[in-house]
Structures are given as structure tokens and as C-alpha cells.
Write an enzyme that holds these catalytic residues in place. Structure first.
Site, mmCIF file in Angstrom:
data_model
loop_
_atom_site.group_PDB
_atom_site.id
_atom_site.type_symbol
_atom_site.label_atom_id
_atom_site.label_comp_id
_atom_site.label_asym_id
_atom_site.label_seq_id
_atom_site.Cartn_x
_atom_site.Cartn_y
_atom_site.Cartn_z
ATOM 1 N N HIS A 89 0.853 -1.188 0.000
ATOM 2 C CA HIS A 89 0.000 0.000 0.000
ATOM 3 C C HIS A 89 0.882 1.229 0.000
ATOM 4 O O HIS A 89 1.925 1.247 0.652
ATOM 5 C CB HIS A 89 -0.909 0.005 1.233
ATOM 6 C CG HIS A 89 -2.092 0.886 1.063
ATOM 7 N ND1 HIS A 89 -2.021 2.244 1.287
ATOM 8 C CD2 HIS A 89 -3.346 0.609 0.659
ATOM 9 C CE1 HIS A 89 -3.212 2.754 1.032
ATOM 10 N NE2 HIS A 89 -4.030 1.799 0.647
ATOM 11 N N ASP A 131 -7.741 -5.713 0.255
ATOM 12 C CA ASP A 131 -8.207 -6.681 -0.760
ATOM 13 C C ASP A 131 -7.770 -8.104 -0.472
ATOM 14 O O ASP A 131 -8.188 -9.022 -1.179
ATOM 15 C CB ASP A 131 -7.692 -6.252 -2.144
ATOM 16 C CG ASP A 131 -8.267 -4.917 -2.560
ATOM 17 O OD1 ASP A 131 -9.497 -4.761 -2.439
ATOM 18 O OD2 ASP A 131 -7.506 -4.035 -2.979
HETATM 19 N N1 COA Z 1 4.144 -7.704 -4.409
HETATM 20 C C1 COA Z 1 5.471 -7.688 -4.648
HETATM 21 N N2 COA Z 1 6.219 -6.583 -4.555
HETATM 22 C C2 COA Z 1 5.605 -5.445 -4.194
HETATM 23 C C3 COA Z 1 4.230 -5.395 -3.915
HETATM 24 C C4 COA Z 1 3.499 -6.581 -4.026
HETATM 25 N N3 COA Z 1 2.181 -6.606 -3.801
HETATM 26 N N4 COA Z 1 3.885 -4.134 -3.588
HETATM 27 C C5 COA Z 1 4.997 -3.417 -3.653
HETATM 28 N N5 COA Z 1 6.047 -4.197 -4.026
HETATM 29 C C6 COA Z 1 7.444 -3.779 -4.209
HETATM 30 C C7 COA Z 1 7.629 -3.154 -5.588
HETATM 31 O O1 COA Z 1 7.995 -4.126 -6.547
HETATM 32 C C8 COA Z 1 8.750 -2.171 -5.323
HETATM 33 O O2 COA Z 1 9.950 -2.886 -5.252
HETATM 34 P P1 COA Z 1 11.359 -2.201 -5.686
HETATM 35 O O3 COA Z 1 11.559 -1.093 -4.704
HETATM 36 O O4 COA Z 1 12.337 -3.303 -5.564
HETATM 37 O O5 COA Z 1 11.154 -1.712 -7.095
HETATM 38 C C9 COA Z 1 8.445 -1.677 -3.911
HETATM 39 O O6 COA Z 1 7.711 -2.736 -3.289
HETATM 40 C C10 COA Z 1 7.622 -0.405 -3.877
HETATM 41 O O7 COA Z 1 6.402 -0.637 -4.595
HETATM 42 P P2 COA Z 1 5.643 0.419 -5.494
HETATM 43 O O8 COA Z 1 4.857 -0.303 -6.524
HETATM 44 O O9 COA Z 1 6.616 1.458 -5.955
HETATM 45 O O10 COA Z 1 4.685 1.060 -4.425
HETATM 46 P P3 COA Z 1 3.462 1.991 -4.761
HETATM 47 O O11 COA Z 1 3.177 2.760 -3.534
HETATM 48 O O12 COA Z 1 3.684 2.742 -6.021
HETATM 49 O O13 COA Z 1 2.278 0.950 -5.057
HETATM 50 C C11 COA Z 1 0.606 -0.664 -4.742
HETATM 51 C C12 COA Z 1 1.365 0.518 -4.118
HETATM 52 C C13 COA Z 1 -0.643 -0.918 -3.907
HETATM 53 C C14 COA Z 1 0.177 -0.302 -6.157
HETATM 54 C C15 COA Z 1 1.525 -1.897 -4.771
HETATM 55 O O14 COA Z 1 1.859 -2.260 -3.437
HETATM 56 C C16 COA Z 1 0.886 -3.086 -5.478
HETATM 57 O O15 COA Z 1 0.998 -3.194 -6.702
HETATM 58 N N6 COA Z 1 0.191 -3.992 -4.733
HETATM 59 C C17 COA Z 1 -0.506 -5.101 -5.337
HETATM 60 C C18 COA Z 1 -1.858 -4.665 -5.854
HETATM 61 C C19 COA Z 1 -2.846 -4.473 -4.748
HETATM 62 O O16 COA Z 1 -3.002 -5.298 -3.880
HETATM 63 N N7 COA Z 1 -3.543 -3.321 -4.818
HETATM 64 C C20 COA Z 1 -4.554 -2.973 -3.860
HETATM 65 C C21 COA Z 1 -4.113 -1.807 -3.045
HETATM 66 S S1 COA Z 1 -5.283 -1.464 -1.747
#
Ligand code: COA
Length: 385
Positions: free
Chosen positions: A266, A322
Site C-alpha cells: 500500500h 483486498d
Molecule cells: N508484491 C510484490 N512486490 C511489491 C508489492 C506486491 N504486492 N507491492 C509493492 N512491491 C514492491 C515493488 O515491486 C517495489 O519494489 P522495488 O523497490 O524493488 O522496485 C516496492 O515494493 C515499492 O512498490 P511500489 O509499486 O513502488 O509502491 P506503490 O506505492 O507505487 O504501489 C501498490 C502501491 C498498492 C500499487 C503496490 O503495493 C501493489 O501493486 N500492490 C498489489 C496490488 C494491490 O493489492 N492493490 C490494492 C491496493 S489497496
């Protein structure tokens, strides 16, 4: 002076009094009330009132609001006609966005929106709030039957929002525990500060578009798997893992390939999402109620959370809202592609609360950009290229 921030991380996009969260402590509040208390003691109707009007209602105010919601559950026959022409193979979120976008054609009046609270037609604002919130559940449930070649189940005015929603979806009077759990799910999903869909709602609302268009914009934004669409992906992921014994290897491989663990992570929470804590407790309650006879996917999820804590926990990546919601919905007999529409029904309360808050002192969103393209250059005629 200004600097581009990808994903607008940490950039305040509005000033709001509706909800707040502490991502380090895992605390979420609606109008100052902790989500854990609301999920335990409140109902969706009361929570929606709180979000929209700012204070918990008196018994009389709640009865009036609830009565309006019950009387507005019916959907115009022509909206149903529009839905009839949509392909049954399409995703229910696309159907929902289409249906809600059409509502303004049946309930016009948005020309009264002036962006200044004192000038807005408060009856229009209130009527559209109630109509949109009340019909979201009916539209989602209607589609469940229509896409299966059945007649929709008419809403019942003698049931609360959650109970009636389950009744319309399944065609059967729900188990009271299911209705209570659904009510808690609706409370938990109703609002969450300035997330992507709420931001989309605010951008749309800032142009003085009609409230159903505001909700339609937000529904489209919620649909993606990085936002509300994640709950459907979680179930697919757990099915793919297949057994608690496979979790370790699956997780290792997924992370090695830089894959996504759906329902984890998140932007704001660096600890387990408080809503996931409550949803997991509800799932435990349901398991007890069913003498342990629940889907093995729950055990897979619990093991995944344990293993995820070791590998992702140190990076501040934990289960989000979720992660457990889909398992709960599946236990109530709801198909997985309807999980995100359920989220949308509930979040409509938050979207409309933000829309109303913004209307009082509206200014159109018009950010700027960092241009990285070509400088001004001479046009080259086609035959010279
Ligand atoms: N699974 C694996 N790795 C994850 C992850 C996940 N669910 N969520 C974050 N990461 C990792 C990213 O790969 C990134 O790694 P890096 O630093 O080595 O590149 C790091 O954690 C930071 O993630 P980032 O995507 O930049 O964070 P964000 O704040 O932009 O995105 C989400 C937040 C929610 C989009 C992201 O955590 C995600 O894609 N989660 C899965 C989808 C989900 O469950 N969404 C519902 C949200 S309520």
C-alpha cells in the site's frame, strides 16, 4: 518551483475533513471515528450518513436517511434496457460504469451546480446522492441475474442495505451472519482518503460534471488491479497456489521474477492494513459459524501472509484491504468478478462525500507538467518526409 513527483506520492491533492489514516500505526478514521469501532457497531447506512454529513446521525436522522435509501432502490426500466445490450462476457465493472454514467440522463439537473455551496441546489445534491448510492447495489445485483439469462430480483424495502444486497444477488434471504459480515465489509470499504478513484472523482467533480459522472469516473479508476481490481486477482492467485504447502515455493519464484503478490502493499500503510485485520477476524468468525467448513483458500491466504511477513514485511509490504475480502465474498456465494463492484457500491459513499465537500469551495483541477518533448520545429510536408 514545482517538481514532478511520479504517482503524486506525498503531494497533497486536496484539503479534506472526511477521513484520515496513520500508515505507521495502522489506524484509519472516518470523521474521527476509528474504523474498528464503526465496523463493530455501525451499519453501512449510518457510516454513509457520517461520511456525507460529517456527524453520526440521531435516531431520527438515520431513520429518514435509511428510508430515503430504501425508497430509491428501484432502477428505471430503461437503465435495465441499456444493460440488456451489454455483452454478458464483459466485466461487471464496465457494466457498472456504463449504467451509472447513464443515470444523469434519467435524473437531469446538474446545471444547478455552481461550485459554491450557497448557490448549489441542495435538493439536487441530496437527491442524487441518495439515488446513486441506493441504486448502485441494485444495478450490480441486477446484472448478476441478467447475465445468467434470469430476471433480476426486485429490491426489498424491509431489509437494510447489506441484507437486501445479498438478497438481490443470490435471490435468497441471507444468513443473518452473512448479512452482518457484508454490512461490515461495506463499512470498511466506504472511504479511504485520497486514493486513485477518489482523486478521479474529485477531478471529474471539479469540472462541475453531474454526480453520476463523478461516480462513473471513479468506478473506471477503481477497476484496475493496482486498486480495487486487486480483490479478484487475490482469489485467482490463491487458486493458482493451490495448497498451503506450495506457498513458500510460489512466493520465492514470484518475488524472484519481480511478480506481484496481489492484496499486499500500500502506498500509505507500512504495517498491516487495519481493514485486513478486521476482515480476517470476520473470516475466522465465519469459519467458526460453519464448523470449519470453509474454502481451503483461507488457509493458503493465512500461510501466504506468514511467509510474506518474512520476505516482504521488512520492506513495509503487508496485506491490504483486498487480501481477505474476496475469500469472504466467495464464502457468501458471490462470483469473483463481482468483488470489485461490491467495493464500488460501498466506496460510492466516500466518493460522493468528497464531491459534496469539494463543491462548497470548488476550483477546477488543472495541474501542470514537465515537458520533455521536442522544442518548436518546422513542419515537414508529407512528400518531403
Ligand atoms: N508484491 C510484490 N512486490 C511489491 C508489492 C506486491 N504486492 N507491492 C509493492 N512491491 C514492491 C515493488 O515491486 C517495489 O519494489 P522495488 O523497490 O524493488 O522496485 C516496492 O515494493 C515499492 O512498490 P511500489 O509499486 O513502488 O509502491 P506503490 O506505492 O507505487 O504501489 C501498490 C502501491 C498498492 C500499487 C503496490 O503495493 C501493489 O501493486 N500492490 C498489489 C496490488 C494491490 O493489492 N492493490 C490494492 C491496493 S489497496
Amino acid at each position: 518551483m514545482s517538481q514532478y513527483v511520479p504517482g503524486l506520492q506525498g503531494v497533497p491533492a486536496t484539503r479534506s475533513a472526511i477521513s484520515d489514516l496513520d500508515g505507521q500505526k495502522g489506524i484509519l478514521t472516518y470523521r474521527g471515528y476509528k474504523i474498528v469501532d464503526l465496523a463493530r457497531h455501525s451499519t453501512f447506512e449510518e457510516t454513509a450518513y457520517l461520511l456525507i454529513h460529517g456527524e453520526l446521525p440521531s435516531a431520527e436522522e438515520l431513520a429518514r436517511f435509511d428510508d430515503k435509501l430504501r425508497r430509491n432502490r428501484h432502477v428505471k426500466y430503461n437503465v435495465r434496457e441499456i444493460m440488456k445490450f451489454l455483452p454478458i462476457t464483459g466485466h461487471p465493472m464496465e457494466m457498472l460504469q456504463t449504467a451509472v454514467a447513464s443515470l444523469g440522463m434519467f435524473y437531469p439537473g446538474e446545471e444547478c451546480l455552481t461550485g459554491s455551496g450557497s448557490c448549489a441546489d441542495l435538493d439536487y445534491v441530496e437527491n442524487m446522492t441518495v439515488k446513486t448510492l441506493a441504486t448502485m447495489g441494485t444495478i450490480v445485483a441486477m446484472w448478476e441475474h441478467m447475465r445468467n439469462g434470469e430476471d433480476p430480483v426486485s429490491p426489498r424495502a424491509d431489509m437494510g442495505y447489506a441484507e437486501n444486497l445479498l438478497y438481490m444477488l443470490t435471490g435468497e434471504e441471507p444468513d443473518p451472519l452473512h448479512a452482518r459480515i457484508m454490512d461490515a465489509c461495506l463499512v470498511l470499504h466506504a472511504e479511504h482518503t485520497i486514493n486513485a478513484s477518489t482523486f478521479a472523482a474529485l477531478v471529474c467533480g471539479s469540472t462541475l460534471a453531474a454526480p453520476n459522472q463523478v461516480v462513473a469516473s471513479a468506478v473506471g479508476t477503481l477497476a484496475g488491479p493496482l486498486h480495487g481490481g486487486a480483490n479478484q486477482r487475490v482469489l485467482q492467485m490463491l487458486e493458482e497456489i493451490g495448497s498451503p504447502d506450495n506457498v513458500d515455493a510460489w512466493l520465492q519464484e514470484t518475488l524472484a521474477n519481480r511478480g506481484t503478490v496481489w492484496g499486499f502493499g500500500h502506498r500509505e500503510y507500512k504495517v498491516k492494513d487495519p481493514r485486513a485485520v478486521i476482515l480476517q477476524e470476520r473470516m475466522e468468525e465465519l469459519r467458526e459459524h460453519k464448523d470449519g467448513d470453509v474454502s481451503p483458500l483461507f488457509d493458503i491466504a493465512v500461510r501466504l501472509e506468514e511467509e510474506g511477513a518474512k520476505r516482504l514485511g521488512p520492506k513495509g509490504i503487508h496485506p491490504n484491504v483486498d487480501f481477505y475480502s474476496g475469500i469472504l465474498y466467495a464464502e457468501m456465494g458471490i462470483p469473483s468478478d463481482q468483488f470489485t463492484p461490491l467495493f464500488a457500491i460501498s466506496r460510492t459513499a466516500g466518493w460522493l462525500a468528497h464531491w459534496r465537500e469539494q463543491l462548497v469551495n470548488n476550483r477546477i483541477y488543472r495541474p501542470t507538467q514537465e515537458y520533455v518533448g521536442e522544442r518548436v520545429r518546422e513542419y515537414v510536408p508529407l512528400d518531403e518526409r
